[in-house]
Each structure stands twice: as C-alpha cells, then as structure tokens.
Write a protein that holds these residues in place. Structure first.
Motif, PDB file in Angstrom:
ATOM      1  N   GLY A 180       0.669  -1.167  -0.003  1.00 42.36           N
ATOM      2  CA  GLY A 180       0.087   0.100   0.097  1.00 42.36           C
ATOM      3  C   GLY A 180       0.758   1.151  -0.123  1.00 42.36           C
ATOM      4  N   SER A 183       3.740   0.557  -3.460  1.00 42.61           N
ATOM      5  CA  SER A 183       3.161   0.247  -4.933  1.00 42.61           C
ATOM      6  C   SER A 183       3.968  -0.917  -5.490  1.00 42.61           C
ATOM      7  N   ALA A 270      -5.999  -6.446   0.138  1.00 45.20           N
ATOM      8  CA  ALA A 270      -5.976  -5.569  -1.379  1.00 45.20           C
ATOM      9  C   ALA A 270      -7.333  -5.986  -2.015  1.00 45.20           C
ATOM     10  N   THR A 271      -7.863  -4.762  -2.286  1.00 48.19           N
ATOM     11  CA  THR A 271      -8.966  -5.001  -3.229  1.00 48.19           C
ATOM     12  C   THR A 271      -8.809  -4.987  -4.839  1.00 48.19           C
ATOM     13  N   SER A 273      -7.961  -4.914  -8.628  1.00 44.90           N
ATOM     14  CA  SER A 273      -7.409  -6.087  -9.165  1.00 44.90           C
ATOM     15  C   SER A 273      -5.827  -5.882  -9.251  1.00 44.90           C
ATOM     16  N   MET A 274      -5.120  -5.217  -8.156  1.00 44.33           N
ATOM     17  CA  MET A 274      -3.865  -5.091  -7.952  1.00 44.33           C
ATOM     18  C   MET A 274      -3.432  -5.348  -6.559  1.00 44.33           C
ATOM     19  N   ASP A 276      -1.646  -4.001  -4.801  1.00 47.29           N
ATOM     20  CA  ASP A 276      -1.316  -2.637  -4.026  1.00 47.29           C
ATOM     21  C   ASP A 276      -2.379  -1.791  -3.944  1.00 47.29           C
ATOM     22  N   ASN A 277      -3.694  -2.548  -4.184  1.00 47.81           N
ATOM     23  CA  ASN A 277      -4.869  -1.488  -3.812  1.00 47.81           C
ATOM     24  C   ASN A 277      -5.131  -2.090  -2.326  1.00 47.81           C
ATOM     25  N   TYR A 393      -9.886 -10.437  -3.682  1.00 45.19           N
ATOM     26  CA  TYR A 393      -9.451  -9.689  -2.822  1.00 45.19           C
ATOM     27  C   TYR A 393      -8.400 -10.625  -2.258  1.00 45.19           C
TER      28      TYR A 393
END
Ligand code: SF4
Length: 645
Positions: A180, A183, A270-271, A273-274, A276-277, A393
C-alpha cells in the motif's frame, strides 16, 4: 564500512564484477528450482545447450502449477520432467506434492546459499536467510550447467521492523502495508533487507510470507537475517545442521530505510485487481463474499491453515460462501490430518484441494461470474482467477476465515466469540518423503518426450534494419498473464511453442497472433512496467516466434526484460510523450544500423514513425546483454560461445 547481509552473501558468491549499485555482477548459484510450467523449457534448453549433468549443489524440479492431468499433455509434461530430472541429476517432486516454494522451504532452502528459480516467487526462502532470485528458465538452465547468473547489482534497502504485531494483525498485513505504501513498482531494482528489533517476534513461516510477496513490490529479492527462530525452524525440519548465523554488520550502509512499526498494523486487504490496492479491512467490511480460499505459496503452510482451523473449530461456515483450502505442501496436509485439524475443517464445511497452485492461476475453483472471492494468495491481477472481470481480494488466513464465518468481508476484530488464534508452529515436520525422488533414486534413464513436446525455436542474429508496424498498443502494468495466460486450456501447450503462440496477448486483442504472423516483423508498444508478474519466458518466446522484433515501453519489469534479451527482442524505453503519440498500426522504423549500434554500446536509438516524425528509444543493457541480443538470444549466444571456446 560494514556490509549488508545481501552484500555478504553476494561477495561470497561473486565471480565477476564489483558490488557497485547498477553494475552488472556475475554470481555463483548454489541451488536451482524450476516448476512444471517453466520447467519443460528449462530442460529442453539445457539439452539444446549440450549440457549433460547438473553442476549446482542442488537442483529441484517441482510439479505444482498444473497438477491435474486433464488429458495426456500435462501427464506427458510431468513424465518428461521426471525423466529430465533423473537423467540430468535433479530432485523430482511429484505432482500433488506441493507448491515449489513451500516444498523447497521445507526440504532444501538453507541460510547463506544462493538460489535461482524459474518462478517469480523464488525469493520466498529469503525468510530463512537464503538469497533467492527469480529469473527466466534459460538463465536457470545456464546456471544449472555451472554458468554464473548475471544481474545488475540492486540497491540494498533496509526495511526496519519495530515493535510487535497486535491481535489479529499478521505477517500478511506487514507485506500488504508495504504494498500500500510503496506500490507494485516500489521494490524495483532493490533488495529489501529486513532489519530491526521487530524481526525477532516473527517466525520463519511468517517471514517467508513477507519475502514471498516482496515479488509483488517488484523487488529483486527480500531477505531476513538468521537467528534462534531460524534455528528452531530448521530443527523442526530435522535440518538444524544447515543453520548458519547471518546478519548485516552494525555499521552497514543501506541505500534507503523504510520503517514499519508493527504495533500500528491492523488487518488489511488488497481490493481488486492489484496487490497494491490496499485498504483496512474495516473499509470494505459488509461486502458479500461468495468464495474464500486459503493456500498458495504465500499462505499455504501448516502455520497458515492452523489459525483457520482453530477459528472454525466447532463452527460452520456461512451458507452463502464456499471455502476451499489448498495446502502449500502435502507435508502440511499430512500434519493437519494427523493432528485432527482436517476433520475439524471438513466438519465446518471446508473443501480441500490437493497441494497445488491451481486456483492461483485459474485452474480449478474459478469464481462464479459477478462474484467476490477472498484469497490468501499473492496476486489478484484481473482475469488471473480464470474469469474476466473477476473480483479477487487478497488478505490473511484470519481475515479470509472471518469472511467464511459471516458470508461477508469482516474485520476479525468484530467477530463475536472468536478469539485471535495466534501463531503456532508444528512440533516436528515429519511428513513423508515418498513424493520426492532424489537423483540417486531416479527411475528414468533418458528423456521421454510425448507428441506435445517440441523443440525450442531459435531466432536469427539481429539484423541491421528493424522496421514494421506497431502491432499492438497496450496500457501500463501489462502482466505476463496478459501476454501468455496461465489458464489450463492455454498452458497445456507450454512445451509446444507454435501452438501456444496462437494465444499470445489474446486477452488484450484476439486478432493479435494472426496479425503478427501476417506481418513481416513489427513492435509491441506499452506503457509503464511492461511484463510484470511471473517469470514465464513464454511471454518473450511466443512474441519472438510470431516475428515481433522489439518492445517499445515506458519501463519494463526486471525478469521480463531479461527474458526479452534472452530471446533476442529489442527492449527500448520511450518517454511518455512518445508513447502517447504512437498509435497501433503506425509504421515504426529504427533508423540506426541496429546490429552495429547494439554491439557498439549505443544507448540512444532513433525511432522514425510513419516516415513523419522521430523520437528516441533508450537501450539500457550491459555489454553481455548486448552480445546476447545481437546473437539472437541467449541460446544461440551460449552455443556460439561454446563453439568458439
Ligand atoms: Fe503457484 Fe501462485 Fe505461488 Fe505462482 S504465485 S508459485 S502460481 S501459488
């Protein structure tokens, strides 16, 4: 000036160059690892190089990605891999014995060793002090033949851990926190070396969860020092004699320092579709969850599944949610079964998968359309679960289990009557070794190739003139999953390059492969971080087979860029303005005498577009990479060297 731990291990293995950031170094490799999707090419290339015996201290061939034998193709590949391991002198781990990184950690990884693996999560055993790096399969084949592995000396960054994890926060939250903050590009060109007093509160399995997902940060590798926890872990594996005391010098200098106060961490997720979200779980609490999966090389250890079993003991999962456990190794499954935890999990409504990557790359347990899947895996790239527009997720086993209990994303701190199960290790890992065939016990003598296993195509040396259309223009963060998807229907052609090539970039543009074949050369155009994700060299080899000559991108992911060199494709960096101005279909010409310019060390190339305007493309390559590129790739280059010597 004192040395970092990374520098100490690298110095012990250095065969060429100096440990100056950005300089190319050659290092000796102690161990290699390969798996089934990349392994067939590794051994075909090993054979094509005329090598006949593994030269590293240890080599291990795992069968973990596609263990289901849907038809003869996977079975043929597995048989070929067993025969190659037996013929050339590698350990062979049978299909179903577990995911390479988990099994390697349990059986072979050792402090102070160097390892090269044809899988991007090879850095996992950094949690026990091994310096492990992911690479393309051809690099692994060469290292296995005794050649050095070449890499640009990364920056060594200290990740200083302070404090201790509070209730319900886990090692997964440490790495999600870093993702987060930094990145998916935050670790590029870096080794993340963990330091500080917070380390001692983390066991080896927790550390390897963190080092595993250093890959998602783009790091070259991640590493922890060794201590009593490492010693204890090795002794539980009955490998205590492999312990080595390793730490950085007190006055070691790092390129940078990142401080993480473990006390401040909370359950994170992590939400889509990455990876780092990342947000606190509480921020998305209440979202309905259709599927929960615990497993993968990140959180598939016995110690990852045990908390779920404790949370579910005497309870049932929510009727709206399916829960699947895919253990990282058969040894973990065996331990859970012996201790009665598998029965508890089954009684709660959990299904067990065999120990395989499977669902992580969309093979089995594909989520329903328009549904939410919570997974303890390391990647949630769009479509990777096997269905486009998926909603995956990433979280800890504790957060995943909380969702299975309630049917919705739930901060585990809000669960009624469920206590934090805490972290507990197995007393002794005494799983059987029946699924691991040592070279001394090899049952094959000679390679066994089925009809789906072909030769590795070769490219001609670089020509003076390169030109052709911009065959495809892509966005930022194109993954190797976009280039060659790892789903069952496609990856079963991993040893048959002409057939596999038909699927190249089909997720971006279904017409691409035919267009590339019809065109006499041409280029791919992409934004930032082109080729992130897996180490899959098919992602360079298949475009090469289709006639692609080079890639113009704003930046490249490390392993994929090495693979482009290895297969003779010119990787040129372009600026944002140039990227914005080039359209798909534009006529691209490299004005320079490309062969001459590459060999002579030229860094700037003139790109002429539509015979109308010009821009500059930059080639960032070492002398060795230039020679490889000019010779048409690493295989022809190495053969030429062998013939010349
Ligand atoms: Fe297997 Fe997924 Fe780990 Fe890759 S990331 S090794 S596919 S479990």
């Amino acid at each position: 000036m004192g040395k970092t731990l990374t520098e100490k291990i690298l110095s012990d293995h250095l065969v060429e160059g100096e440990l100056e950031t950005g300089e190319e170094i050659g290092i000796e490799i102690d161990q290699v690892l390969t798996q089934d999707t990349t392994g067939t090419l590794v051994w075909l290339q090993f054979e094509a190089l005329g090598l006949d015996e593994v030269q590293t201290e240890l080599a291990a061939q795992y069968c973990d990605h596609q263990t289901y034998q849907f038809d003869f193709k996977n079975s043929d590949d597995h048989r070929f891999l067993r025969s190659a391991a037996g013929t050339f002198g590698a350990h062979f781990s049978r299909p179903g014995n577990g995911i390479c990184h988990q099994v390697h950690k349990e059986r072979f990884a050792a402090p102070g060793k160097t390892m090269l693996g044809s899988d991007s999560h090879t850095p996992t055993p950094g949690g026990m002090g091994e310096l492990a790096i992911g690479s393309g399969g051809l690099d692994v084949a060469v290292a296995m033949g005794g050649g050095p592995y070449y890499i640009e000396m990364p920056e060594v960054v200290s990740v200083r851990l302070e404090g201790e994890l509070p209730e319900w926060a886990t090692a997964k939250d440490v790495i999600l926190h870093l993702l987060g903050e930094l990145s998916v590009k935050g670790g590029v060109g870096k080794v993340l070396e963990y330091t500080g007093p917070g380390i001692e509160s983390l066991s080896v399995p927790e550390r390897t969860t963190i080092t595993n997902m250093g890959t998602e940060l783009g790091a070259t590798t991640s590493i922890f020092p060794t201590d009593d926890n490492t010693k204890e872990f090795l002794s539980r594996l009955e490998r205590e004699d492999e312990y080595v005391d390793l730490s950085a010098d007190d006055d070691a200098e790092y390129a940078d320092e990142i401080v993480v106060d473990l006390d401040d961490l909370e359950p994170l997720i992590a939400t889509p579709s990455m990876p780092d979200n990342v947000v606190p779980v509480s921020e998305v609490a209440g979202t309905d969850v259709d599927q929960v999966m615990i497993g993968s090389c990140t959180n598939g250890a016995y110690e990852d599944i045990l908390p779920a079993a404790k949370m579910l003991e005497g309870r049932e999962i929510d009727k709206r949610t399916d829960m699947i456990i895919a253990p990282g190794s058969k040894q973990s499954s065996e331990l859970l079964a012996r201790e009665g935890w598998s029965a508890e999990l089954m009684a709660a409504g959990v299904n067990f998968s065999e120990a395989t990557c499977g669902a992580c790359i969309g093979i089995g347990h594909v989520p329903a359309s328009d549904s939410v899947s919570l997974r303890t895996f390391n990647r949630n790239f769009e479509g990777r679960s096997g269905i486009e527009d998926d909603s995956v997720y990433l979280c800890s086993p504790e957060v995943a289990t909380a969702a299975a209990l309630t049917g919705e994303i739930t901060d585990p701190r809000d669960l009624d009557d469920v206590e934090d199960p805490g972290f507990e290790m197995a007393d002794v890992y005494d799983g059987s070794t029946a699924d691991l065939i040592a070279p001394d016990n090899a049952v094959d003598d000679g390679l066994v190739k089925g009809p789906n296993i072909g030769d590795v195509p070769l490219k001609d040396p670089l020509e003076s003139h390169l030109g052709g259309p911009a065959l495809l223009k892509m966005d930022d963060n194109i993954t190797t999953d976009h280039i060659i998807p790892a789903t069952q229907d496609i990856l079963m052609y991993r040893s048959n390059i002409p057939k596999l090539s038909e699927f190249t970039l089909s997720r971006v543009d279904e017409e691409f492969a035919q267009r590339a074949l019809d065109s006499d050369g041409g280029f791919l155009v992409a934004g930032e971080n082109y080729g992130q994700g897996s180490s899959r060299e098919h992602a360079a080899l298949c475009p090469m087979y289709l006639g692609v000559e080079g890639v113009l991108a704003q930046s490249f992911a490390r392993i994929h860029k090495a693979n482009l060199f290895n297969f003779g494709l010119l990787p040129l960096e372009i600026d944002e303005d140039t990227y914005g101005k080039i359209d798909q279909g534009d006529d691209i010409e490299i004005v320079d005498d490309v062969d001459e310019a590459v060999r002579s060390g030229e860094t700037e190339f003139t790109i002429r577009v539509n015979d109308d305007w010009e821009a500059t493309g930059t080639l960032k390559a070492s002398e060795r990479e230039r020679e490889i590129l000019a010779d048409g790739g690493k295989l022809p280059h190495t053969k030429a060297q062998q013939e010349g010597s």
